[in-house]
Design a protein around this motif. Structure first.
Motif, PDB file in Angstrom:
ATOM      1  N   ALA A  51       0.834  -1.202   0.000  1.00 17.85           N
ATOM      2  CA  ALA A  51       0.000   0.000   0.000  1.00 17.85           C
ATOM      3  C   ALA A  51       0.871   1.255   0.000  1.00 17.85           C
ATOM      4  CB  ALA A  51      -0.926  -0.004   1.211  1.00 17.85           C
ATOM      5  N   VAL A  54       2.410   1.631  -3.532  1.00 16.25           N
ATOM      6  CA  VAL A  54       1.380   2.056  -4.491  1.00 16.25           C
ATOM      7  C   VAL A  54       1.070   3.539  -4.300  1.00 16.25           C
ATOM      8  CG1 VAL A  54      -1.056   1.847  -5.109  1.00 16.25           C
ATOM      9  CG2 VAL A  54       0.340  -0.200  -4.857  1.00 16.25           C
ATOM     10  N   SER A  55       0.947   3.972  -3.049  1.00 16.80           N
ATOM     11  CA  SER A  55       0.644   5.377  -2.770  1.00 16.80           C
ATOM     12  C   SER A  55       1.752   6.292  -3.294  1.00 16.80           C
ATOM     13  CB  SER A  55       0.466   5.568  -1.265  1.00 16.80           C
ATOM     14  OG  SER A  55       0.084   6.893  -0.971  1.00 16.80           O
ATOM     15  N   ALA A 108       2.473   0.623 -10.378  1.00 14.44           N
ATOM     16  CA  ALA A 108       1.417   0.763  -9.372  1.00 14.44           C
ATOM     17  C   ALA A 108       0.309  -0.255  -9.604  1.00 14.44           C
ATOM     18  CB  ALA A 108       0.846   2.184  -9.409  1.00 14.44           C
ATOM     19  N   PHE A 109      -0.035  -0.483 -10.871  1.00 10.13           N
ATOM     20  CA  PHE A 109      -1.101  -1.439 -11.208  1.00 10.13           C
ATOM     21  C   PHE A 109      -0.687  -2.864 -10.841  1.00 10.13           C
ATOM     22  CE2 PHE A 109      -3.304  -4.303 -14.157  1.00 10.13           C
ATOM     23  CZ  PHE A 109      -4.624  -3.964 -13.875  1.00 10.13           C
ATOM     24  N   GLY A 112      -0.884  -3.250  -7.339  1.00  6.12           N
ATOM     25  CA  GLY A 112      -2.310  -3.236  -7.011  1.00  6.12           C
ATOM     26  C   GLY A 112      -2.973  -4.577  -7.220  1.00  6.12           C
ATOM     27  N   LEU A 115      -2.602  -6.405  -4.068  1.00  4.11           N
ATOM     28  CA  LEU A 115      -3.555  -5.904  -3.084  1.00  4.11           C
ATOM     29  C   LEU A 115      -4.975  -6.347  -3.411  1.00  4.11           C
ATOM     30  CD1 LEU A 115      -2.164  -2.291  -2.497  1.00  4.11           C
ATOM     31  CD2 LEU A 115      -2.006  -4.260  -0.966  1.00  4.11           C
ATOM     32  N   THR A 116      -5.274  -6.487  -4.700  1.00  2.00           N
ATOM     33  CA  THR A 116      -6.584  -6.999  -5.107  1.00  2.00           C
ATOM     34  C   THR A 116      -6.749  -8.454  -4.670  1.00  2.00           C
ATOM     35  OG1 THR A 116      -6.657  -5.522  -7.016  1.00  2.00           O
ATOM     36  CG2 THR A 116      -8.086  -7.463  -7.086  1.00  2.00           C
ATOM     37  N   ILE A 123     -10.727  -3.230  -4.089  1.00  2.00           N
ATOM     38  CA  ILE A 123      -9.399  -2.620  -4.140  1.00  2.00           C
ATOM     39  C   ILE A 123      -8.988  -2.372  -5.590  1.00  2.00           C
ATOM     40  CG2 ILE A 123      -6.968  -2.929  -3.547  1.00  2.00           C
ATOM     41  CD1 ILE A 123      -8.821  -2.404  -1.166  1.00  2.00           C
ATOM     42  N   LEU A 124      -9.300  -3.315  -6.470  1.00  2.00           N
ATOM     43  CA  LEU A 124      -8.986  -3.131  -7.892  1.00  2.00           C
ATOM     44  C   LEU A 124      -9.730  -1.915  -8.446  1.00  2.00           C
ATOM     45  CD1 LEU A 124      -7.674  -4.150 -10.516  1.00  2.00           C
ATOM     46  CD2 LEU A 124      -9.703  -5.572 -10.879  1.00  2.00           C
ATOM     47  N   GLY A 127      -8.152   1.226  -7.143  1.00  2.00           N
ATOM     48  CA  GLY A 127      -6.853   1.458  -7.757  1.00  2.00           C
ATOM     49  C   GLY A 127      -6.966   2.015  -9.155  1.00  2.00           C
ATOM     50  N   THR A 166      -5.808   1.250   3.023  1.00  2.18           N
ATOM     51  CA  THR A 166      -4.656   0.658   3.709  1.00  2.18           C
ATOM     52  C   THR A 166      -5.108  -0.222   4.870  1.00  2.18           C
ATOM     53  OG1 THR A 166      -3.237   2.537   3.124  1.00  2.18           O
ATOM     54  CG2 THR A 166      -2.541   1.187   4.989  1.00  2.18           C
TER      55      THR A 166
END
Length: 302
Positions: A51, A54-55, A108-109, A112, A115-116, A123-124, A127, A166
């Motif tokens: 996270a 990505v941020s 980032a993707f 992501g 995270l998805t 989350i996807l 993002g 997050t």
């Protein structure tokens, strides 16, 4: 091109392009979301690190997008008072900046997607929306920042989306503390944008960029800044009164000494000197976030 920029290495030029002084604004919400997860015994290291990355990547990608799209739209002129823009200065070509932006958003993707896998399709969706908004802030047929929508989107994505997202990828659910904790971060990082738009108000008005600052005028824009900062410091009080946090949450108020010089700057400065105020407001958002997090953790563990 000035002599000062002629001797820059490629690395130094890209460092200028990503604007590292803006990165504390991307870190603060993740620090708060992760600290709330730690306090609620739901901390998960890998999603927290992902996270954070990505941020940071979204902030860097947004900076590159603003650099190249403002140049293409003719909004960056010699009268610009903000930090050096590498496209306008001729240090990088628009194509180079576009490629750099694309690489950053792809990274980032990819992160992501992890995270998805952890947090699910929500989350996807968030993002993808964040990437589109970062590009659409100055790019596309209806640039958000040019039509007075920048403040709203910055608040949403740096506040509720960043903090709650997050927390969610670690806890798998949301708490009232996460929702409340997202508000001051959104307010303070929106205040960073307000300084930026206040500084650029005369040039933006001249080039037809209709930011909130242009629409409100200088006096009301200053009041927007004051109210955003005040609202941020009111949140710990409300959390305590509602029983969501212990009195330790007032640790966030230890950042108050940073506020007075910033208020003075907004009252007395204009143009290029406000670059320091912008950096100071970004620093305030991070310090506030760290102190807020410490206060929440002390309340949970003492």
């Amino acid at each position: 091109m000035s002599q000062r920029t002629e001797n820059l290495s490629t690395w130094q030029i890209w460092l200028l392009a990503i604007r590292p002084k803006t990165l504390p604004a991307a870190m603060g919400p993740v620090v708060v979301g992760t600290s709330l997860a730690i306090g609620d015994h739901t901390f998960n290291l890998l999603p927290a690190l992902a996270a954070l990355l990505v941020s940071l990547l979204l902030q860097i990608g947004s900076n590159l997008a603003n650099d190249v799209f403002d140049f293409k739209k003719g909004k960056d002129t010699e009268e610009r008072t903000g930090p050096l823009r590498v496209t306008q200065a001729g240090l990088l070509t628009p194509r180079q900046v576009m490629v750099g932006m694309g690489v950053v958003f792809v990274l980032a993707f990819v992160l992501g997607l992890y995270l998805t896998w952890v947090g699910g399709w929500v989350i996807l969706a968030l993002g993808i929306a964040a990437i589109i908004s970062a590009i659409a802030y100055t790019g596309g047929p209806y640039p958000l920042g040019y039509h007075g929508l920048g403040d709203i989107f910055v608040f949403l994505f740096f506040g509720p989306v960043a903090v709650c997202g997050t927390y969610y990828v670690q806890a798998g659910s949301l708490s009232s503390a996460a929702w409340w904790g997202s508000l001051p971060m959104g307010f303070l990082i929106t205040a960073v944008l307000v300084v930026n738009n206040y500084r650029d108000l005369p040039q933006d008005k001249k080039t037809g960029k209709r930011t909130i600052a242009v629409r409100l005028g200088p006096a009301a824009t200053r009041w927007e800044y004051y109210l955003l900062v005040a609202a941020s410091f009111a949140v710990p009080l409300l959390m305590w009164l509602l029983g969501i946090a212990s009195p330790w949450i007032f640790c966030a108020w230890l950042s108050l000494p940073l506020v007075l010089p910033l208020i003075r700057d907004m009252q007395t400065k204009e143009g290029r000197p406000l670059n320091a105020t912008l950096a100071g407001t970004a620093r305030l958002s991070l310090v506030f976030g760290v102190l807020f997090s410490i206060g929440y953790l002390l309340g949970e563990y003492l």
